[in-house]
Design a protein around this motif. Structure first.
Motif, PDB file in Angstrom:
ATOM      1  N   VAL A   1      30.743  31.533 -58.521  1.00 21.30           N
ATOM      2  CA  VAL A   1      30.785  32.313 -57.399  1.00 21.30           C
ATOM      3  C   VAL A   1      31.999  31.442 -56.486  1.00 21.30           C
ATOM      4  O   VAL A   1      31.917  30.374 -56.242  1.00 21.30           O
ATOM      5  CB  VAL A   1      29.392  32.451 -56.420  1.00 21.30           C
ATOM      6  N   ILE A   2      32.726  32.236 -55.741  1.00 22.12           N
ATOM      7  CA  ILE A   2      33.583  31.777 -54.630  1.00 22.12           C
ATOM      8  C   ILE A   2      33.771  32.520 -53.587  1.00 22.12           C
ATOM      9  O   ILE A   2      33.446  33.734 -53.447  1.00 22.12           O
ATOM     10  CB  ILE A   2      35.210  31.622 -55.344  1.00 22.12           C
ATOM     11  N   ILE A   3      33.664  31.813 -52.623  1.00 22.37           N
ATOM     12  CA  ILE A   3      33.476  32.316 -51.113  1.00 22.37           C
ATOM     13  C   ILE A   3      34.125  31.565 -50.036  1.00 22.37           C
ATOM     14  O   ILE A   3      34.046  30.532 -50.197  1.00 22.37           O
ATOM     15  CB  ILE A   3      31.980  32.513 -50.568  1.00 22.37           C
ATOM     16  N   GLY A   4      34.846  32.244 -49.183  1.00 20.29           N
ATOM     17  CA  GLY A   4      35.484  31.666 -47.931  1.00 20.29           C
ATOM     18  C   GLY A   4      34.614  31.663 -46.638  1.00 20.29           C
ATOM     19  O   GLY A   4      34.182  32.702 -46.332  1.00 20.29           O
ATOM     20  N   ILE A   5      33.973  30.444 -46.370  1.00 19.68           N
ATOM     21  CA  ILE A   5      33.164  30.465 -45.026  1.00 19.68           C
ATOM     22  C   ILE A   5      33.477  29.277 -44.339  1.00 19.68           C
ATOM     23  O   ILE A   5      33.580  28.383 -44.557  1.00 19.68           O
ATOM     24  CB  ILE A   5      31.732  30.123 -45.655  1.00 19.68           C
ATOM     25  N   SER A   6      33.688  29.844 -42.877  1.00 14.47           N
ATOM     26  CA  SER A   6      33.948  29.112 -42.074  1.00 14.47           C
ATOM     27  C   SER A   6      32.790  28.853 -40.989  1.00 14.47           C
ATOM     28  O   SER A   6      31.888  29.614 -40.981  1.00 14.47           O
ATOM     29  CB  SER A   6      34.922  29.470 -41.134  1.00 14.47           C
ATOM     30  N   PRO A   7      32.580  27.761 -40.339  1.00 15.34           N
ATOM     31  CA  PRO A   7      31.217  27.588 -39.554  1.00 15.34           C
ATOM     32  C   PRO A   7      31.155  28.685 -38.549  1.00 15.34           C
ATOM     33  O   PRO A   7      30.071  28.945 -38.168  1.00 15.34           O
ATOM     34  CB  PRO A   7      31.608  26.300 -38.655  1.00 15.34           C
TER      35      PRO A   7
ATOM     36  N   THR B   1      30.630  17.610 -53.862  1.00 11.32           N
ATOM     37  CA  THR B   1      29.740  18.485 -54.372  1.00 11.32           C
ATOM     38  C   THR B   1      28.287  17.965 -54.287  1.00 11.32           C
ATOM     39  O   THR B   1      27.810  16.827 -54.170  1.00 11.32           O
ATOM     40  CB  THR B   1      29.659  18.194 -56.190  1.00 11.32           C
ATOM     41  N   LEU B   2      27.262  18.757 -53.990  1.00 12.13           N
ATOM     42  CA  LEU B   2      25.782  18.772 -53.899  1.00 12.13           C
ATOM     43  C   LEU B   2      25.229  19.677 -54.951  1.00 12.13           C
ATOM     44  O   LEU B   2      25.801  20.718 -55.167  1.00 12.13           O
ATOM     45  CB  LEU B   2      25.489  19.374 -52.632  1.00 12.13           C
ATOM     46  N   SER B   3      24.128  19.192 -55.491  1.00 12.08           N
ATOM     47  CA  SER B   3      23.493  19.793 -56.651  1.00 12.08           C
ATOM     48  C   SER B   3      21.891  19.808 -56.449  1.00 12.08           C
ATOM     49  O   SER B   3      21.573  18.842 -55.809  1.00 12.08           O
ATOM     50  CB  SER B   3      23.787  19.103 -58.058  1.00 12.08           C
TER      51      SER B   3
ATOM     52  N   SER C   1      31.275  19.312 -42.663  1.00 12.62           N
ATOM     53  CA  SER C   1      30.214  18.339 -42.839  1.00 12.62           C
ATOM     54  C   SER C   1      29.174  18.560 -44.181  1.00 12.62           C
ATOM     55  O   SER C   1      29.305  19.825 -44.383  1.00 12.62           O
ATOM     56  CB  SER C   1      29.541  18.078 -41.642  1.00 12.62           C
ATOM     57  N   GLU C   2      28.756  17.542 -44.478  1.00 11.79           N
ATOM     58  CA  GLU C   2      27.666  17.692 -45.412  1.00 11.79           C
ATOM     59  C   GLU C   2      26.403  18.556 -44.975  1.00 11.79           C
ATOM     60  O   GLU C   2      25.719  19.223 -45.704  1.00 11.79           O
ATOM     61  CB  GLU C   2      26.886  16.044 -45.848  1.00 11.79           C
ATOM     62  N   SER C   3      26.125  18.484 -43.641  1.00 17.07           N
ATOM     63  CA  SER C   3      25.104  19.301 -43.215  1.00 17.07           C
ATOM     64  C   SER C   3      25.441  20.796 -43.362  1.00 17.07           C
ATOM     65  O   SER C   3      24.542  21.695 -43.721  1.00 17.07           O
ATOM     66  CB  SER C   3      24.743  18.889 -41.725  1.00 17.07           C
ATOM     67  N   PHE C   4      26.558  21.154 -43.174  1.00 18.78           N
ATOM     68  CA  PHE C   4      27.140  22.488 -43.321  1.00 18.78           C
ATOM     69  C   PHE C   4      26.852  22.921 -45.000  1.00 18.78           C
ATOM     70  O   PHE C   4      26.370  24.001 -45.308  1.00 18.78           O
ATOM     71  CB  PHE C   4      28.557  22.560 -42.963  1.00 18.78           C
ATOM     72  N   ALA C   5      27.239  21.949 -45.949  1.00 22.87           N
ATOM     73  CA  ALA C   5      27.050  22.312 -47.223  1.00 22.87           C
ATOM     74  C   ALA C   5      25.684  22.296 -47.618  1.00 22.87           C
ATOM     75  O   ALA C   5      25.186  23.128 -48.435  1.00 22.87           O
ATOM     76  CB  ALA C   5      27.740  21.204 -48.057  1.00 22.87           C
ATOM     77  N   ARG C   6      24.752  21.516 -46.956  1.00 24.90           N
ATOM     78  CA  ARG C   6      23.420  21.560 -47.332  1.00 24.90           C
ATOM     79  C   ARG C   6      22.677  22.841 -46.924  1.00 24.90           C
ATOM     80  O   ARG C   6      21.501  23.500 -47.453  1.00 24.90           O
ATOM     81  CB  ARG C   6      22.459  20.381 -46.612  1.00 24.90           C
ATOM     82  N   ASP C   7      23.138  23.280 -45.624  1.00 25.33           N
ATOM     83  CA  ASP C   7      22.521  24.702 -45.172  1.00 25.33           C
ATOM     84  C   ASP C   7      22.884  25.626 -46.148  1.00 25.33           C
ATOM     85  O   ASP C   7      22.135  26.360 -46.646  1.00 25.33           O
ATOM     86  CB  ASP C   7      23.264  24.859 -43.783  1.00 25.33           C
TER      87      ASP C   7
END
Length: 455
Positions: free
Chosen positions: A214-220, A137-139, A151-157
Motif C-alpha cells: 500500500v502506498i499513501i501520501g500523508i502529511s501531518p 521502518t517500524l514493524s 517523527s516516529e510518533s507520527f509513524a506509530r500513530d
C-alpha cells in the motif's frame, strides 16, 4: 585375475574426476548488478566468462507477486561473441508501466558457449524504491510501515491505525493477512504521485494486492484522512489476497463496500447525500455498481456510499461468516449471481430488493436489459518484445446497459448510379416507341395491300 582387476578399478576411479574436470565448462560471472533510475527504468549489467566463446545470452527476470502461473520475462542483450563479454539491458518502465514502490524484482543470466554448454547464474533480487528519501521502518505483527521526514510518533500513530484496521476486518468480514503487508507513507500526495508513473492527479493512495503493498501520501495536516485511507487500502489488499483467482472476479460494489465499511460510519456529507438519494428515489441499481464507478464526482461518491450500505446490510443481517463464504465462492469461479444464491439464497436483483426494503427505499425498477457484469479476461504468458513482464490477472470488462444510441448505418446501395438508370430507361422507352411505330407502319401497309387486292 582378481589381483589384476583391482588395480585397474582404482586406476579408473582416479581418472574419472580428472576427465570430468576437463569436460566441465569454465564459466563465471562478475559485476552482476542492477541499477535503478527510479521511477523510470532499471538496468541490468554483468560480465560473463567461459572457456569457449559465448554465443547466446538471455536475461530472465520478473517480480515476486501473486500470479496465475510462473511468469518469466526474457530479454536478449546485444553483444559480440567472445570468451569474456559485458552485457547490459534496460527495462524501461515508461513503456511497460511502473511497478509499485517496494516491489521486489528478481533476475538471473542464462548463457551458453560455442561448445553447447549452458550456465544459469544464481537468482538476485532488488527492491524497486526511490533512494532519495531516508526511509525508516517500524514493524508490528503483519504490518511493516515505511516512512521518512516525519517523527516516529507520527509513524506509530499510523501503525496503530493499521493494526486496528486489521482487527476490524477480521472481526466484521473475516479478512486476515496471510503475509506481511508493506505500507509506504510518502510525506505528501505530490511525493507519492512522483513515485508512480501514469496515475491520475487526484490519486491519494493505492493498494497493490498482488504485491502486498500500500502506498499513501500523508502529511501531518491530513492525518485524519490518512488514518481512514490506510484502513481503506489495507482492506483492498486483504480482499485481493482472499479472492485471488484466475477463475472469477469481485464486483466493485463488494470490493469498495468492504473498504468503506472497514473505515467505520459514513462521513456526514456522504450520509446526507445517500439519504437524499433514498428520498428522491435516485439510488443507482446494484447491477450498475458491479463494474467501474462513474467519473462524475457526486455519482462516484453515491456509488461508494451505496456500496457501503449494501455491505453493511449483508454483514449486519447475515453475519461475518456468510460474507467470507461469499468471497470464497467468487474466488472459486462463481458469478456474482451464483455466489449470492449459494450464500444467501438470492441473486443481485434479490439482494437489491431486500436491501431497499431494509433502508426504506422505493422498490427496484425492473428492466429487461442487461447490465454491467464482470467477466474475467486472461492475459497470456509470453515473452514481451520490450522485456516487460506481463502480469496474469483477471481483467473485468463491461457489457452495455442499454441499446446503442448511435443508429446502425444503412449500407450504401450497390447498384448503378441513378443518372445512368434514368438514361437507360429513357433509351429503352425511345427504342420501344420506335419499334411500336415501325410495327404500326408495317401493319397499316399490310392493310392497304389487302384492300387493293380486294378491289
Amino acid at each position: 585375475m582378481r589381483k589384476k582387476i583391482l588395480p585397474l578399478f582404482f586406476l579408473l576411479l582416479l581418472l574419472l574426476p580428472t576427465s570430468n574436470a576437463l569436460a566441465s565448462p569454465l564459466a563465471s560471472l562478475s559485476q552482476n548488478e542492477a541499477t535503478l533510475d527510479f521511477p523510470n527504468a532499471i538496468t541490468f549489467r554483468a560480465t560473463l566468462q567461459s572457456d569457449q566463446p559465448i554465443t547466446n545470452v538471455t536475461l530472465e527476470y520478473g517480480t515476486q507477486q501473486l500470479t496465475c502461473g510462473q511468469v518469466i520475462a526474457k530479454a536478449f542483450p546485444q553483444f559480440t561473441p567472445a570468451k569474456t563479454i559485458k552485457v547490459e539491458w534496460t527495462w524501461d518502465m515508461r513503456q511497460s508501466g511502473s511497478l509499485p514502490p517496494g516491489a521486489s524484482i528478481w533476475w538471473r543470466w542464462r548463457y551458453s558457449n560455442s561448445a553447447g554448454s549452458e550456465t544459469i547464474s544464481e537468482e538476485q533480487t532488488i527492491t524497486w524504491l526511490d533512494t532519495n528519501h531516508n526511509w525508516q521502518t517500524l514493524s508490528e505483527g503483519k504490518i511493516r510501515l515505511h516512512w521518512y521526514n516525519q517523527s516516529e510518533s507520527f509513524a506509530r500513530d499510523l501503525l496503530t491505525t493499521a493494526q486496528k484496521g486489521l482487527e476490524r476486518n477480521a472481526a466484521q468480514a473475516g479478512l486476515a493477512p496471510d503475509a506481511p503487508i508493506d505500507l509506504y507513507i510518502y510525506a505528501s500526495t505530490d511525493d507519492m504521485r512522483q513515485a508512480v508513473l501514469y496515475e491520475p492527479s487526484w490519486t491519494g493512495g493505492m493498494a497493490f494486492p498482488e504485491h502486498n503493498i500500500v502506498i499513501i501520501g500523508i502529511s501531518p495536516a491530513d492525518l485524519d484522512w490518512g488514518r481512514n485511507a490506510i484502513v481503506h487500502e489495507l482492506t483492498h489488499v486483504l480482499v485481493g489476497h482472499l479472492t485471488f483467482s484466475c477463475l472469477g472476479d469481485v464486483p466493485t460494489w463488494l470490493n469498495e463496500g468492504l473498504a468503506v465499511f472497514s473505515e467505520g460510519d459514513l462521513d456526514p456529507y456522504s450520509q446526507n447525500q445517500f439519504d437524499k438519494a433514498i428520498q428522491s428515489n435516485t439510488l443507482l441499481s446494484v447491477r450498475s455498481l458491479s463494474g467501474g464507478f462513474s467519473e462524475i464526482a457526486d455519482k462516484a461518491n453515491l456509488s461508494y456510499s451505496q456500496s457501503y450500505s449494501l455491505v453493511k446490510f449483508l454483514i449486519e443481517t447475515y453475519g461475518q461468516e456468510k460474507m467470507t463464504q461469499l468471497l470464497i465462492a467468487l474466488r472459486n469461479g462463481a458469478t456474482v449471481d451464483e455466489a449470492l444464491r449459494q450464500t444467501y439464497g438470492f441473486d443481485v436483483d434479490g439482494l437489491e430488493d431486500a436491501w431497499r426494503t431494509a433502508i426504506h427505499a422505493a422498490p427496484r425498477a425492473a428492466t429487461p436489459q442487461p447490465t454491467i457484469q464482470p467477466t474475467p479476461t486472461w492475459v497470456p504468458t509470453i515473452v514481451p518484445i520490450s522485456g516487460a513482464p506481463l502480469a496474469v490477472t483477471p481483467t473485468p470488462y463491461t457489457i452495455p446497459t442499454s441499446s446503442s444510441q448511435n443508429p446502425i448505418p444503412t449500407p450504401a446501395p450497390s447498384g448503378p448510379p441513378i443518372t445512368l438508370t434514368l438514361l437507360l430507361l429513357a433509351v429503352c422507352c425511345v427504342m420501344g416507341l420506335l419499334f411500336g411505330v415501325i410495327a404500326l407502319g408495317i401493319f397499316l401497309n399490310l392493310q392497304r395491300n389487302k384492300e387493293g387486292h380486294h378491289e
